[in-house]
Design an enzyme around this catalytic site. Sequence first.
Site, PDB file in Angstrom:
ATOM      1  CG  HIS A 155      -1.670  -1.245   1.444  1.00 22.80           C
ATOM      2  ND1 HIS A 155      -2.870  -1.545   0.832  1.00 22.80           N
ATOM      3  CD2 HIS A 155      -1.347  -2.337   2.195  1.00 22.80           C
ATOM      4  CE1 HIS A 155      -3.266  -2.749   1.213  1.00 22.80           C
ATOM      5  NE2 HIS A 155      -2.355  -3.255   2.026  1.00 22.80           N
ATOM      6  CB  SER A 276      12.355  23.324 -14.983  1.00 23.45           C
ATOM      7  OG  SER A 276      11.552  24.478 -15.054  1.00 23.45           O
ATOM      8  CE  LYS A 282      10.626  20.781 -11.328  1.00 25.57           C
ATOM      9  NZ  LYS A 282       9.785  19.891 -10.572  1.00 25.57           N
ATOM     10  CD  GLU A 289       7.930  12.749 -15.007  1.00 20.41           C
ATOM     11  OE1 GLU A 289       7.907  13.110 -13.835  1.00 20.41           O
ATOM     12  OE2 GLU A 289       7.998  13.550 -15.968  1.00 20.41           O
ATOM     13  CE1 TYR A 316      -5.557  -8.748 -46.163  1.00 17.63           C
ATOM     14  CE2 TYR A 316      -7.072  -8.011 -47.865  1.00 17.63           C
ATOM     15  CZ  TYR A 316      -6.024  -7.756 -46.996  1.00 17.63           C
ATOM     16  OH  TYR A 316      -5.443  -6.520 -46.971  1.00 17.63           O
TER      17      TYR A 316
HETATM   18  N1  ARG Z   1      -1.527  -3.955 -48.201  1.00 16.03           N
HETATM   19  C1  ARG Z   1      -2.370  -5.092 -48.034  1.00 16.03           C
HETATM   20  C2  ARG Z   1      -2.433  -5.440 -46.539  1.00 16.03           C
HETATM   21  O1  ARG Z   1      -1.599  -5.029 -45.824  1.00 16.03           O
HETATM   22  C3  ARG Z   1      -1.862  -6.234 -48.820  1.00 16.03           C
HETATM   23  C4  ARG Z   1      -2.870  -7.261 -49.176  1.00 16.03           C
HETATM   24  C5  ARG Z   1      -3.758  -6.754 -50.237  1.00 16.03           C
HETATM   25  N2  ARG Z   1      -4.738  -7.693 -50.624  1.00 16.03           N
HETATM   26  C6  ARG Z   1      -5.916  -7.361 -51.165  1.00 16.03           C
HETATM   27  N3  ARG Z   1      -6.711  -8.293 -51.450  1.00 16.03           N
HETATM   28  N4  ARG Z   1      -6.220  -6.109 -51.389  1.00 16.03           N
HETATM   29  O2  ARG Z   1      -3.317  -6.116 -46.065  1.00 16.03           O
END
Ligand code: ARG
Length: 471
Positions: A155, A276, A282, A289, A316
Amino acid sequence: MKLWGGRFTKETDQLVHNFNASISFDQKFYRQDIKGSIAHVFMLEKQEILTRAEREKLLEGLDSILRDIENGSLTIDGTQEDIHSFVEANLIKRIGETGKKLHTGRSRNDQVALDMKLYTRDEIVVINCLLKTLLTELLRLAELHKETFMPGFTHLQKAQPVTLAHHLSAYFEMFVRDRSRLCDIYQRMNYCPLGAGALAGTTYPLDRDYTATLLDFDGPTRNSMDSVSDRDYIIELLSALSTIMMHLSRFCEEIIVWNTDEYRFVELDDAYSTGSSIMPQKKNPDIAELIRGKTGRVYGALVSILTTMKGLPLAYNKDMQEDKELTFDALDTVKGCISLFTGMLSTTKFNRSVMEASARNGFTNATDAADYLVNHGVPFRDAHGIIGQLVLSCIDLNCSLDELPLEVYRAASPAFEADIYDAIRMKNCVEKRNTIGAPGLQAMSEVLSSYREYLDTMNLCDTIRTEGGEV
Ligand code: ARG
């Protein structure tokens, strides 16, 4: 020229290009991008998808691009969308038609997944190494300060006396765990996504095991959709980096407190302090920090990527491009902070006498006084109450337990003898604590020698050489 221009009849709006492009930041992994392409080319030749002459030409082109970027004669400009397009377009410019075969059986989706893995994998090794330097410094200081006494706090109130070695070794433990977390992540992520294609693999007879071996992976990833959409390793890494920052930040907070005029436990070196503009007297702990402050930024990266990934359907999605800047920033921040922290720590002066005097005050030996009674047959709960009352007497008399007259002790309990003063002497209180992990000299020495052994033993990441050769 765009890689994907065929299907389009109109130019991309300039603002769209700017918004969509990642080259301003993904150029950071040009080395990894080229390395991945080189492995891909070797594999394509082995599978007779490319001829030997084509492989030679492609490698010559890729090598020359790498060389020219490194010697500054080729600048990565903003005309291309990303580093993958930049390298491919430049390759075609250099070697002509054969360059157009590089992307056979590959998508930017598995390419970027590979580049990011190669890049973060290298950075894990660098950070593992920086942490080792910090640990070496911590151990050096701990060995010097096995008998530098100081108060231990709970504490932020004085609790029991410990040693500086004991305090430092608490941080040693934290940074050891941090390194082991990094190695765990390395092992878990070390599977090669190249060959996953856009999401569903390819129809070419790629040898994914071979590509994985060439790139020092433990094998290929086993699901092509997961391969292109997995960012778990980035989340794990940012979590590990956040924990490193949290440890550094706690240590910084202590250094900031210890460096105050009220504590004077430490004095920061001039080289690691700032002044400072208005107050001439200072000498501020700005570095400590700033490290404490930058912790928020690394946490921010973790929360950001977790939020980005939440709700993304397979496979993706462009959202995932957002993983780059924040990961790069977090990695650079952590590397800088560990280095700066190590420098600050190694130049800090520890004021032994102030620490020791402080350890003597604040009734840090009250538990030992209670233990004395227990050793003389008094049940612990009664002993606790008796010593609590004696502490009150001390406060009334404005003295410490060491200065309280024997009559007062004996009036509280006949179990007290003259040897109570010895039993509660601050150094004895520490010395008697010799269970594993405690601050007593014997226990501490054993732990420190196990730390020495730890540092002399290579871990997984110590044995790996990085692309950037920064280690
Ligand atoms: N610059 C893109 C990324 O970082 C690369 C992949 C692009 N792929 C796509 N299907 N547009 O994700």
